[in-house]
Design a protein around this motif. Structure first.
Motif, PDB file in Angstrom:
ATOM      1  N   LYS A  62       0.837  -1.195   0.000  1.00 30.33           N
ATOM      2  CA  LYS A  62       0.000   0.000   0.000  1.00 30.33           C
ATOM      3  C   LYS A  62       0.875   1.250   0.000  1.00 30.33           C
ATOM      4  N   CYS A  63       0.355   2.321  -0.607  1.00 29.95           N
ATOM      5  CA  CYS A  63       1.144   3.552  -0.705  1.00 29.95           C
ATOM      6  C   CYS A  63       0.248   4.748  -0.433  1.00 29.95           C
ATOM      7  N   SER A  64       0.865   5.922  -0.279  1.00 32.85           N
ATOM      8  CA  SER A  64       0.114   7.145  -0.024  1.00 32.85           C
ATOM      9  C   SER A  64      -0.585   7.605  -1.296  1.00 32.85           C
ATOM     10  N   LYS A  65      -1.518   8.536  -1.140  1.00 31.83           N
ATOM     11  CA  LYS A  65      -2.281   9.046  -2.276  1.00 31.83           C
ATOM     12  C   LYS A  65      -1.381   9.715  -3.304  1.00 31.83           C
ATOM     13  N   SER A  66      -0.321  10.371  -2.843  1.00 30.21           N
ATOM     14  CA  SER A  66       0.591  11.063  -3.757  1.00 30.21           C
ATOM     15  C   SER A  66       1.454  10.099  -4.563  1.00 30.21           C
ATOM     16  N   GLU A  67       1.583   8.857  -4.083  1.00 31.48           N
ATOM     17  CA  GLU A  67       2.424   7.865  -4.766  1.00 31.48           C
ATOM     18  C   GLU A  67       1.631   6.925  -5.662  1.00 31.48           C
ATOM     19  N   LYS A  68       0.319   7.093  -5.718  1.00 26.96           N
ATOM     20  CA  LYS A  68      -0.503   6.175  -6.515  1.00 26.96           C
ATOM     21  C   LYS A  68      -0.176   6.318  -7.998  1.00 26.96           C
ATOM     22  N   ILE A  69      -0.398   5.241  -8.757  1.00 28.49           N
ATOM     23  CA  ILE A  69      -0.107   5.223 -10.191  1.00 28.49           C
ATOM     24  C   ILE A  69      -1.292   5.802 -10.955  1.00 28.49           C
ATOM     25  N   GLU A  70      -1.026   6.812 -11.786  1.00 21.65           N
ATOM     26  CA  GLU A  70      -2.064   7.479 -12.574  1.00 21.65           C
ATOM     27  C   GLU A  70      -2.322   6.765 -13.902  1.00 21.65           C
ATOM     28  N   ASP A  71      -1.244   6.328 -14.563  1.00 24.89           N
ATOM     29  CA  ASP A  71      -1.369   5.707 -15.891  1.00 24.89           C
ATOM     30  C   ASP A  71      -0.186   4.770 -16.091  1.00 24.89           C
ATOM     31  N   ALA A  72      -0.331   3.803 -17.007  1.00 19.57           N
ATOM     32  CA  ALA A  72       0.742   2.832 -17.220  1.00 19.57           C
ATOM     33  C   ALA A  72       0.673   2.246 -18.625  1.00 19.57           C
ATOM     34  N   LEU A  73       1.821   1.752 -19.105  1.00 21.06           N
ATOM     35  CA  LEU A  73       1.939   1.058 -20.386  1.00 21.06           C
ATOM     36  C   LEU A  73       2.721  -0.231 -20.170  1.00 21.06           C
ATOM     37  N   LEU A  74       2.394  -1.263 -20.940  1.00 20.05           N
ATOM     38  CA  LEU A  74       3.129  -2.523 -20.849  1.00 20.05           C
ATOM     39  C   LEU A  74       4.284  -2.496 -21.834  1.00 20.05           C
ATOM     40  N   TRP A  75       5.508  -2.685 -21.324  1.00 23.86           N
ATOM     41  CA  TRP A  75       6.706  -2.749 -22.166  1.00 23.86           C
ATOM     42  C   TRP A  75       7.166  -4.198 -22.244  1.00 23.86           C
ATOM     43  N   GLU A  76       7.451  -4.662 -23.466  1.00 25.65           N
ATOM     44  CA  GLU A  76       7.910  -6.033 -23.668  1.00 25.65           C
ATOM     45  C   GLU A  76       9.282  -6.020 -24.312  1.00 25.65           C
ATOM     46  N   CYS A  77      10.073  -7.012 -24.001  1.00 21.45           N
ATOM     47  CA  CYS A  77      11.475  -7.078 -24.406  1.00 21.45           C
ATOM     48  C   CYS A  77      11.635  -6.982 -25.920  1.00 21.45           C
TER      49      CYS A  77
END
Length: 436
Positions: free
Chosen positions: A90-105
């Motif tokens: 668990k993390c603080s509200k300021s550390e939450k992830i807003e967006d993400a992409l999957l990177w593959e080798c």
């Protein structure tokens, strides 16, 4: 130790037919995907809702993985029921992830660390940190701080699997400045990074002093795409389009409240997808006849929404009994008409997936259509069982034999509906036999 036992010859031959030893193993894979495409598109194949889940935080999907609690919890979507892969602390509200992409080798490259050969999640946190996280364990592999002068919020690929674009939230200015009538010249920022390791390419400042009345901007395949409220779209930094081409500015003839959107086709064909409320244009870049130094953009094909006549006859009877007829022109994104909401591309099956929605009274009905990527022909239509409220955000993903619908409901409740392909065993065997 005794001599190593020899493998069974029949087993080795079977493994060879599956492509384990052949140099052209990709041929077997393509044949298998061709079988799957035929099964997906045949008339009798159905997509059944196998499980549904709800969450108080946004739900995201990337390549067979469903992410809950701002990407903190990862669940496999391949099984017939949810199976947790990992859960980060668990993390603080300021550390939450807003967006993400999957990177593959990347294929054929020598990478510095063993962990670099495994898939990872490129994540953007609420306090402007860019992270690379192991997609299998949730371990943070790399991190870099972006900036403090703006709030970065969105991630997208500029060059798939190589270069990312990090887009900031739009600058609305302070309340005092708005009351005084002062407008901010900088609308947003685009930070461009190469991946593995993270290295800054540059930061683009999207300013109204330069681009006039710009409403949004994005970066794709080295092209800066700038959008305006009038439906106008401009493409920058592409020599063949701007300095030596015709039709470098595309404008969709539509009357709607929501703006159209445009991006380069993910199939790397160099084509462009331009989407409006009632049409999907696939555009191609080609040389001008008798002049190889010049290029032009032309239509490859267009997918139209299934609609009735746009104009309605409104009949009014006056006090004297006289009948007056007048035509009422509807907006192109009128909710009572079939309207395109999502357009995506399934790369392995080479299919365009298009979500169309019709709002009848208080309930909206949606269906997912599969179109031939080469000609735009409609191959199959799948109804979504759940209702579709056009006032809230929706995402639909088509991945091989899987369809996912993620929606936001009132009071920030998020729901995920998972559909899996179901087909008759006899027809499945017939298609497989025909492909042999």
């Amino acid at each position: 130790m005794g001599p190593t036992p020899k493998a069974n010859v029949c087993r080795r031959l079977s493994r060879r037919t599956l492509g384990f030893f052949a140099r052209d193993a990709g041929v077997v894979q393509r044949a298998n995907l061709g079988i799957l495409r035929a099964l997906v598109c045949q008339e009798s194949t159905k997509f059944k809702n196998v499980w549904t889940t709800h969450s108080k935080s946004p739900i995201a999907y990337e390549r067979g993985r469903i992410y809950f609690d701002n990407y903190r919890c990862c669940v496999s979507s391949i099984a017939s029921e949810p199976r947790k892969l990992y859960e980060m602390p668990k993390c603080s509200k300021s550390e939450k992830i807003e967006d993400a992409l999957l990177w593959e080798c990347p294929v054929g490259e020598v990478l510095p660390n063993p962990s670099d050969y495994k898939s990872s999640l490129i994540a953007l946190t609420a306090h402007n940190w860019l992270l690379r996280i192991s997609a299998t364990t949730g371990e943070i592999l790399e991190k870099i701080y972006l900036a403090s002068y703006c709030k970065f919020r969105y991630l997208s690929w500029d060059t798939p699997q190589e270069v990312i674009a990090v887009k900031s939230a739009q600058n609305k200015g302070s309340a005092v400045a708005r009351q005084a009538g002062t407008q901010q010249s900088v609308l947003l920022y685009l930070a461009v990074f190469r991946v593995l390791p993270f290295s800054l390419v540059g930061i683009l400042e999207i300013s109204k002093k330069v681009f006039a009345n710009v409403t949004d901007a994005t970066l794709s395949h080295g092209i800066l795409i700038v959008m305006y409220s009038s439906g106008l779209v401009r493409l920058y930094s592409f020599q063949a389009i701007i300095e030596q081409a015709k039709n470098g500015i595309q404008e969709m003839e539509c009357c709607s409240l929501e703006s159209d959107w445009i991006y380069f086709h993910p199939d790397a064909s160099g084509r462009i997808i331009h989407v409006g409320p009632n049409q999907v244009k696939v555009l191609k870049l080609s040389e001008v006849e008798n002049n190889s130094s010049q290029h032009q953009i032309s239509e490859d094909f267009v997918i139209w929404a299934n609609r009735e006549d746009r104009n309605k006859n409104v009949i009014t009877v006056t006090a004297s009994g006289r009948v007056v007829r007048r035509n009422l022109s509807l907006l192109d994104d009128d909710p009572e008409q079939e309207t395109f909401k999502i357009v995506d591309y399934e790369d392995e099956l080479d299919l365009l997936s298009v979500v169309a929605v019709t709002q009848i009274d208080a309930e909206g009905k949606a269906h997912l259509d599969f179109h031939c990527n080469e000609h735009g022909t409609l191959l199959k239509s799948i109804p979504l069982v759940e209702s579709w409220d056009v006032t809230y955000s929706h995402e639909v993903y088509f991945d091989r034999d899987l369809v996912l619908h993620i929606e936001q409901k009132p009071n920030r409740v998020f729901s995920c509906y998972v559909y899996q392909m179901v087909c008759d065993p006899g027809e499945e065997e017939e298609i497989v036999n025909r492909s042999d």
